[in-house]
Design a protein around this motif. Structure first.
Motif, PDB file in Angstrom:
ATOM      1  N   SER A  47      43.235  38.056  51.545  1.00 30.09           N
ATOM      2  CA  SER A  47      42.633  39.379  51.696  1.00 30.09           C
ATOM      3  C   SER A  47      42.552  40.137  50.377  1.00 30.09           C
ATOM      4  O   SER A  47      41.851  41.146  50.276  1.00 30.09           O
ATOM      5  CB  SER A  47      43.453  40.212  52.697  1.00 30.09           C
ATOM      6  N   VAL A  48      43.267  39.662  49.352  1.00 27.24           N
ATOM      7  CA  VAL A  48      43.300  40.355  48.062  1.00 27.24           C
ATOM      8  C   VAL A  48      42.428  39.657  47.026  1.00 27.24           C
ATOM      9  O   VAL A  48      41.658  40.293  46.301  1.00 27.24           O
ATOM     10  CB  VAL A  48      44.749  40.469  47.538  1.00 27.24           C
ATOM     11  N   ASN A  49      42.541  38.344  46.936  1.00 29.13           N
ATOM     12  CA  ASN A  49      41.838  37.578  45.907  1.00 29.13           C
ATOM     13  C   ASN A  49      40.634  36.854  46.507  1.00 29.13           C
ATOM     14  O   ASN A  49      40.721  36.250  47.579  1.00 29.13           O
ATOM     15  CB  ASN A  49      42.777  36.538  45.286  1.00 29.13           C
ATOM     16  N   ARG A  50      39.526  36.886  45.796  1.00 28.91           N
ATOM     17  CA  ARG A  50      38.360  36.139  46.252  1.00 28.91           C
ATOM     18  C   ARG A  50      38.557  34.656  45.949  1.00 28.91           C
ATOM     19  O   ARG A  50      39.233  34.297  44.979  1.00 28.91           O
ATOM     20  CB  ARG A  50      37.084  36.649  45.572  1.00 28.91           C
ATOM     21  N   PRO A  51      37.985  33.764  46.767  1.00 25.22           N
ATOM     22  CA  PRO A  51      38.139  32.331  46.517  1.00 25.22           C
ATOM     23  C   PRO A  51      37.540  31.940  45.163  1.00 25.22           C
ATOM     24  O   PRO A  51      36.394  32.271  44.863  1.00 25.22           O
ATOM     25  CB  PRO A  51      37.367  31.679  47.669  1.00 25.22           C
ATOM     26  N   VAL A  52      38.334  31.275  44.340  1.00 22.57           N
ATOM     27  CA  VAL A  52      37.844  30.777  43.057  1.00 22.57           C
ATOM     28  C   VAL A  52      38.707  29.610  42.613  1.00 22.57           C
ATOM     29  O   VAL A  52      39.936  29.649  42.747  1.00 22.57           O
ATOM     30  CB  VAL A  52      37.851  31.893  41.981  1.00 22.57           C
TER      31      VAL A  52
END
Length: 403
Positions: free
Chosen positions: A220-225
Motif C-alpha cells: 500500500s506504500v510502495n509501487r511495484p518496481v
C-alpha cells in the motif's frame, strides 16, 4: 505544427488506431473507443494520453476543416510513437530522466520521411481506374487468396500429423551480455539502475544482477518496481522455462533471485514468481534465518494479498554458519517451470552437481496466461539488506505442442 509534422502525426495516429482496434480510422472515435485506446497505451507504455485528447485528435484528423485545431505536444507524439513501435514500459519520471529528448517520435518521423513520403504525396488526388483494371485486380486477388488458403491448410495438416513437434524457443548461456547481444536475443531491461546494470558482465559466462531495493509484492506504500528486470516475450502457450544460478547464497531479508512470469509489462495483471530467497521474518517474534525456495502468485492491480504456493526450507542459517561447506548445495541451482494449457509445474534442482535431477515442488491449474518472462534479483522494500550478486548462467525456453 508545420505541414510535415502534421502529416507524420496523421500517419502515426492512424497507425496507433490500427494497432488498437485492428482497422483504420474512418470516423471520429467514440468515448468508449477513446477510453479503450487510453487504457491500451497506458498498459503498454506506462505513459498517459487523456481519452478526451485522443477523441479530439480523431475528430480533427477525420474532418480537419470543421474541427478545432489540435497541436499535440512532442511528449504526446513520443508516447504514440512508443506505443506503435512497441517500446519498453517506462514511467513518466523515468522518461524525463532518461529520454527527455523524446527519441521515439524523432525516430518514427525520420523513418516515415525516409520512406520517401512527402506531405503532397500523402494525400494524392484519386483518379478513377479503367474498368478492365478492376477485373484484372479482382482476378489476381482470387489467385493470391487461393494460395494463402492452400498454405494455411498445409500448415494445419503438418501440425496435426507431427504430434508433439517443437514450435520454437531459444536458449542463452550469457557468454555476451552487451546491450546489442541481449537485444538481438529479444531481451530488454525494465527500470534500469545504470550503476548496477553496467556490472552485469563482471563475471565471464554469467549475467550478474544485484538484489536491489524493490518488489512486485502488493504494497500500500510502495509501487511495484523491480530494478534491472530482464524481460523476454513468450509467444507460445505450451512451454518449459529453465534458469541456472551459480553460487547464489542469500543471507538477509528478502534477498532473492529467480523467474517472474507476467501477463503484461506493468505488474497490472497476474504474475507468478519462483525464487531462491532468505527469510528470518515471522511477524511477531524473531526466528532463525532460512534460505527457502518460494513460489507466489499475485493477482495484480486491485489485489493486496498474494498467495504463497510453495515455501520450502533449503538451508538453515545456523547450520550454514556452523558448516560453511553446506553452501555447495547452492553452487549450481536450477529452477524450471512447465506450462501445458492451464497446468503449471514448478521444479527445483539443487547445486551439489551440475547434473542434479529436478524434483517437482508444486503442480496446479491456473487461469494466468503469461506473455512475458523476467529474470530478477531483489531484496523487497528494505534498506538494511545488502545488494548481493545473483549470477545467471543459463536461460532456456522450449515451446511444445498442446496435446
Amino acid at each position: 505544427m508545420n505541414e510535415v509534422d502534421f502529416t507524420v502525426f496523421d500517419a502515426l495516429f492512424r497507425e496507433a488506431c490500427r494497432k488498437c482496434f485492428g482497422h483504420s480510422l474512418t470516423e471520429p472515435l467514440t468515448e468508449t473507443e477513446s477510453r479503450l485506446m487510453y487504457a491500451r497505451i497506458l498498459e503498454e507504455t506506462g505513459l498517459v494520453i487523456g481519452w478526451k485528447s485522443l477523441k479530439n485528435y480523431s475528430v480533427f484528423l477525420s474532418s480537419p476543416a470543421l474541427a478545432k485545431q489540435e497541436n499535440p505536444s512532442v511528449a504526446t507524439l513520443d508516447t504514440l510513437s512508443r506505443y506503435v513501435i512497441g517500446a519498453p514500459y517506462v514511467t513518466e519520471p523515468e522518461r524525463k530522466r532518461e529520454a527527455g529528448h523524446y527519441p521515439y517520435w524523432y525516430e518514427y518521423k525520420a523513418g516515415w520521411i525516409g520512406r520517401g513520403v512527402s506531405p503532397a504525396a500523402a494525400k494524392p488526388e484519386r483518379k478513377k481506374a479503367p474498368v478492365w483494371r478492376w477485373f484484372w485486380a479482382a482476378f489476381w486477388w482470387r489467385v493470391v487468396l487461393g494460395c494463402v488458403l492452400v498454405a494455411i491448410v498445409l500448415v494445419v495438416i503438418l501440425i496435426v500429423l507431427i504430434p508433439g513437434g517443437s514450435r520454437g524457443g531459444f536458449s542463452n548461456r550469457f557468454g555476451d551480455v552487451t546491450d546489442d547481444s541481449l537485444k538481438a536475443e529479444g531481451w530488454w531491461v525494465k527500470t534500469p539502475d545504470t550503476g548496477y546494470w553496467n556490472r552485469r558482465g563482471e563475471m565471464t559466462g554469467c549475467l550478474t544482477l544485484y538484489t536491489l531495493r524493490g518488489d512486485n509484492w502488493p504494497d500500500s506504500v510502495n509501487r511495484p518496481v523491480i530494478r534491472n528486470l530482464l524481460m523476454h516475450r513468450i509467444d507460445c502457450d505450451c512451454w518449459t522455462l529453465e534458469v541456472h544460478l551459480k553460487d547464489f547464497v542469500p543471507a538477509q531479508n528478502w534477498q532473492q533471485a529467480g523467474i517472474l512470469l507476467m501477463e503484461d509489462t506493468g505488474f497490472k495483471g497476474t504474475s507468478l514468481r519462483l525464487s531462491i530467497a532468505f527469510n528470518d521474518y515471522n511477524g511477531v517474534y524473531p526466528r532463525s534465518g532460512t534460505i527457502i525456495l518460494q513460489a507466489i502468485i499475485s493477482r495484480g492491480a486491485g489485489e493486496d494479498k498474494p498467495e504463497e504456493l510453495a515455501h520450502i526450507p533449503l538451508i538453515q542459517a545456523d547450520s550454514l554458519r556452523s558448516h560453511p561447506e553446506i553452501a555447495q548445495s547452492l553452487a549450481h541451482t536450477a529452477l524450471r517451470i512447465e506450462r501445458s494449457g492451464r497446468l503449471f509445474r514448478l521444479l527445483y534442482a539443487d547445486g551439489v552437481a551440475k547434473n542434479t535431477s529436478f524434483k517437482e515442488i508444486y503442480s496446479h491449474e491456473f487461469l494466468i496466461k503469461p506473455r512475458y518472462v523476467g529474470l530478477f534479483a531483489l531484496r523487497g522494500y528494505v534498506d538494511s539488506s545488502a545488494a548481493v550478486p545473483a549470477r545467471f548462467t543459463y536461460f532456456g525456453l522450449d515451446c511444445c505442442k498442446l496435446r
